[in-house]
Scaffold this active site. Structure first.
Site, PDB file in Angstrom:
ATOM      1  N   SER A 189       0.741  -1.239   0.058  1.00  0.00           N
ATOM      2  CA  SER A 189       0.093   0.059   0.060  1.00  0.00           C
ATOM      3  C   SER A 189       0.992   1.144  -0.096  1.00  0.00           C
ATOM      4  CB  SER A 189      -0.718  -0.086   1.077  1.00  0.00           C
ATOM      5  OG  SER A 189      -1.663  -1.478   1.433  1.00  0.00           O
TER       6      SER A 189
HETATM    7  N1  SAH Z   1      -0.195  -4.975   3.927  1.00  0.00           N
HETATM    8  C1  SAH Z   1       0.252  -5.370   2.983  1.00  0.00           C
HETATM    9  C2  SAH Z   1      -0.558  -5.151   1.578  1.00  0.00           C
HETATM   10  C3  SAH Z   1      -0.893  -6.170   0.964  1.00  0.00           C
HETATM   11  S1  SAH Z   1      -1.861  -5.937  -0.213  1.00  0.00           S
HETATM   12  C4  SAH Z   1       1.829  -5.016   2.710  1.00  0.00           C
HETATM   13  O1  SAH Z   1       2.311  -4.031   3.640  1.00  0.00           O
HETATM   14  O2  SAH Z   1       2.323  -5.401   1.807  1.00  0.00           O
HETATM   15  C5  SAH Z   1      -3.377  -7.068   0.366  1.00  0.00           C
HETATM   16  C6  SAH Z   1      -3.024  -8.423   0.476  1.00  0.00           C
HETATM   17  O3  SAH Z   1      -4.062  -9.352   1.106  1.00  0.00           O
HETATM   18  C7  SAH Z   1      -2.533  -9.488  -0.705  1.00  0.00           C
HETATM   19  O4  SAH Z   1      -1.244  -9.890  -0.237  1.00  0.00           O
HETATM   20  C8  SAH Z   1      -3.511 -10.430  -0.611  1.00  0.00           C
HETATM   21  O5  SAH Z   1      -2.757 -11.851  -1.200  1.00  0.00           O
HETATM   22  C9  SAH Z   1      -3.984 -10.583   0.708  1.00  0.00           C
HETATM   23  N2  SAH Z   1      -5.212 -11.292   0.816  1.00  0.00           N
HETATM   24  C10 SAH Z   1      -6.407 -11.206   0.001  1.00  0.00           C
HETATM   25  N3  SAH Z   1      -7.168 -12.205   0.369  1.00  0.00           N
HETATM   26  C11 SAH Z   1      -6.862 -12.487   1.631  1.00  0.00           C
HETATM   27  C12 SAH Z   1      -7.457 -13.700   2.518  1.00  0.00           C
HETATM   28  N4  SAH Z   1      -8.759 -14.013   2.549  1.00  0.00           N
HETATM   29  N5  SAH Z   1      -6.511 -13.958   3.576  1.00  0.00           N
HETATM   30  C13 SAH Z   1      -5.521 -13.318   3.764  1.00  0.00           C
HETATM   31  N6  SAH Z   1      -4.768 -12.368   2.829  1.00  0.00           N
HETATM   32  C14 SAH Z   1      -5.567 -12.144   1.898  1.00  0.00           C
END
Ligand code: SAH
Length: 212
Positions: free
Chosen positions: A60
């Site tokens: 993000s």
């Molecule tokens: N906070 C993260 C942002 C990642 S983007 C960072 O600092 O990099 C959102 C993430 O949510 C993605 O990696 C995606 O794979 C994950 N995601 C999507 N659905 C999910 C679920 N049901 N359980 C766990 N993670 C999930």
């Protein structure tokens, strides 16, 4: 490395836009965000935007990360759940701000990959669990705070059940393409919701989120 970029990020992207939580500013100044990106995107680490990680996911934008952390009103004694821990960057920030952080990540490759930089920054009070985290992790509940780092269609009931009374959940709530940043406080007799602007997160995929 990237010390001056990080300083500028804090000054211009965060402080000037109203982020004032000292702990959050300090954590974002000290955690090397570039370590959570691959070699090819590393030079974009401190830009004012989200950056692609693997599997069509993104780390993000710094400002939204800071805003979410500030809204959580974190205390040193907190146990925090992050759903969608992706690159591990937010977990690294949490490791400096709270007692314990648990990250849930759906994509095995990402969960595995995030463990290395987390180790490098000595985030020893953090764990990453791979799997569908859209319904939280009852074995680890209750949590003081929950951060949902992917978009959900509605207030996530199962996650709210795993929040302590007085606890706070922050999530992007809306459609797959566009959401509002919402802060939900669990009160003894219900919930209080406040809204904090528009955002665009990747969808949370799973039982408590969107379909694949
Ligand atoms: N906070 C993260 C942002 C990642 S983007 C960072 O600092 O990099 C959102 C993430 O949510 C993605 O990696 C995606 O794979 C994950 N995601 C999507 N659905 C999910 C679920 N049901 N359980 C766990 N993670 C999930």
């Amino acid at each position: 490395m990237y010390e001056s970029e990080r300083k500028q990020m804090v000054e211009f992207q965060l402080k000037r836009r109203g982020i004032s939580d000292k702990g959050v500013l300090e954590a974002m100044h000290s955690v090397p965000r570039h370590l959570f990106l691959s070699e090819t995107t590393r030079s974009m680490a401190y830009g004012d935007f989200a950056v692609p990680i693997t599997n069509n996911q993104t780390i993000s934008q710094p400002y939204i990360v800071a805003q979410m952390l500030e809204l959580l009103d974190l205390n040193k004694s907190d146990r925090v759940l992050e759903v969608g821990s992706g690159s591990g960057y937010v977990l690294a920030l949490l490791s400096r701000l709270v007692r314990k952080a648990i990250g849930l990540e759906r994509i095995p490759e990402l969960a595995e990959k995030s463990r290395k930089p987390l180790k490098e920054v000595k985030a020893d009070n953090v764990i990453v669990i791979q799997g569908d985290g859209s319904e939280g992790k009852v074995q680890y509940a209750p949590f003081d705070k929950i951060l949902v780092s992917a978009a959900v269609p509605e207030p996530p009931k199962k996650l709210l059940d795993q929040l302590k009374t007085g606890g706070i959940l922050v999530a992007p709530i809306g459609s797959r393409m566009q959401q509002k940043l919402v802060r939900i406080t669990k009160l003894p007799n219900g919930y209080k919701e406040t809204y904090h602007g528009d955002c665009a997160f990747v969808p949370l995929i799973g039982k408590g989120g969107f379909e694949l």
